[in-house]
Structure formats: structure tokens, C-alpha cells
Design a protein around this motif. Structure first.
Motif: not given
Length: 241
Positions: A173-177
Motif C-alpha cells: 500500500i502506497s499512501p499519499g499525504y
């Protein structure tokens, strides 16, 4: 017997929210982190299904404490969430080396050591491995932190290929801000916040629960056919690819 999950970096932010979600889904949850006081507060917040292990999982000598806590129970979910942006100087080669080693240890070695140590415990079939990356892996801007998070993408592809036949999935999982986390502690300005919000298509920041909901999907019945994937949760600030 209840299902079992391990969440590293489980004392704050994304890790704590994810652990709370899993506890709500009926899991017993072992949260792992370096600060006993923070973990204790997280256990109170999560509830009686949570227990804590104080360990620096970038240190091979401390990882066995987590294995001991799992014991002989089958492990259903491993969330490799531990990691941090580690600032450093780059004026000399020694400083560059220290800076890169610190980020690689914090973000890559943590996941590799935990996964390797707990691999024999993962349920077969049905085990789920999830690694927490970052939008920085896909758009840069973080120097060694970006490179370290990108390394997780290659690592999870190997895990997915290796473990698929055993019924274990592995995803990133690649989160943003994300607000309400310690990532930007002491470093975020109002201008920086607004810039990051403006970069999204939905015009608001993410929250730890947004990542926990992605974990809910990947660890639930609907996620069983998903493996070897990079799942972007970033409000559209980096488009899928």
C-alpha cells in the motif's frame, strides 16, 4: 481461536489505525514499536485484543521477541508498517553512507527481517503480507527515503511469486499525504500542507483510517485474488501506473 495479526510501527498513525481496524474485525493484534510508552497508550486505544512488543525490528537481535509473542499460533496477517523519513547530512561520503543506511534500515530492513522471521508462522493457505510504501517511491523527492520505499515494491513482487502457490498474498500500500501521523512531526508548515492538498484531485488530505480501509479490503475475503500489486491511496496526487 481468534485470527492473529502483527502490525509493526503500530503505536501511532497508520499503524495504530490499522491495528484498531483489525481488532474490530475480530483479530488478536500484536503491535510492535520502539517506544514502550507509546505502545501502551495504543493498546489502551485499540482495546483488550491488542498486546505490545517493544522492539526495533531493524535490529536482528530484537526481532525474535516478536516471533516469541506469536508463538505456535498461525499468523493470518503481517503488516510491515514500520519506517520513517530519516534526515541526514550529505557533505561527505561518510555522511552520505550513514544517511542512506539509516533510511534503508528503517524502511527496508525492517520489512525484510520481520517477513523472514515470521514466514514459517504465516497461515497456509490464507496468510496476507502487506508492506507500507509511500508516494515518494513513485514521484521522488525524498532522496534515500524515496529509494528505500521503492525497494519495497521490488521486494513484494518476489514475495508474491515465492508464496503464491502456498496461498499467501503479498502487496504494497502506497499512501499519499496522510495527516494525524508522526511522519511530518515538527516539519510541516501551513504552506506545505496546502501544497500537498492542492496536489490531490479530491482536494483534501488522507487520514490513517483511509489506509486502514485499504488493509481491510486486502485482508478480507475480497482481497484473496490480489497479490503482487502496488495499491495507491493518495487522492489522485499520483495517477495509477
Amino acid at each position: 481461536m481468534s485470527r492473529l495479526a502483527v502490525v509493526t510501527g503500530g503505536g501511532t498513525g497508520i499503524g495504530r489505525s490499522t491495528a484498531g481496524m483489525l481488532a474490530g474485525e475480530g483479530y488478536d493484534v500484536i503491535i510492535v514499536g520502539r517506544r514502550a510508552d507509546v505502545l501502551a497508550e495504543a493498546v489502551k486505544w485499540i482495546g483488550p485484543q491488542a498486546t505490545a512488543v517493544t522492539a526495533d525490528v531493524s535490529d536482528p537481535t530484537q526481532v525474535p521477541a516478536v516471533v516469541e509473542a506469536v508463538g505456535d499460533r498461525p499468523l493470518d496477517v503481517l503488516i510491515n508498517n514500520a519506517g520513517a523519513f530519516v534526515p541526514g547530512a550529505d557533505s561527505t561520503l561518510d555522511e552520505v553512507a550513514q544517511h542512506w543506511h539509516a533510511n534503508l534500515d528503517s524502511n527496508v530492513l525492517t520489512a525484510v527481517l520481520m517477513t523472514t522471521a515470521l514466514l514459517p508462522s504465516l497461515r497456509r493457505p490464507g496468510g496476507r503480507i502487506i508492506l507500507t510504501s509511500s508516494i515518494a517511491a513513485q514521484r521522488g523527492g525524498g532522496g534515500p527515503y524515496s529509494a528505500a520505499k521503492a525497494a519495497l515494491h521490488g521486494y513484494v513482487l518476489d514475495l508474491a511469486v515465492e508464496l503464491g502457490a502456498e496461498g499467501i498474498t503479498a502487496n504494497v500500500i502506497s499512501p499519499g499525504y496522510i495527516v494525524d501521523s508522526e511522519f511530518f512531526l515538527g516539519r510541516m508548515t501551513p504552506e506545505g500542507h496546502q501544497k500537498r492538498v492542492d496536489a490531490t484531485l479530491v482536494k483534501h488530505p488522507g487520514e490513517p483510517q483511509d489506509i486502514a480501509e485499504a488493509v481491510r479490503w486486502l485482508t478480507g475475503p475480497g482481497g484473496g485474488y490480489v497479490t503482487g500489486q502496488i495499491i495507491n491511496v493518495n487522492g489522485g496526487s499520483v495517477l495509477g501506473r
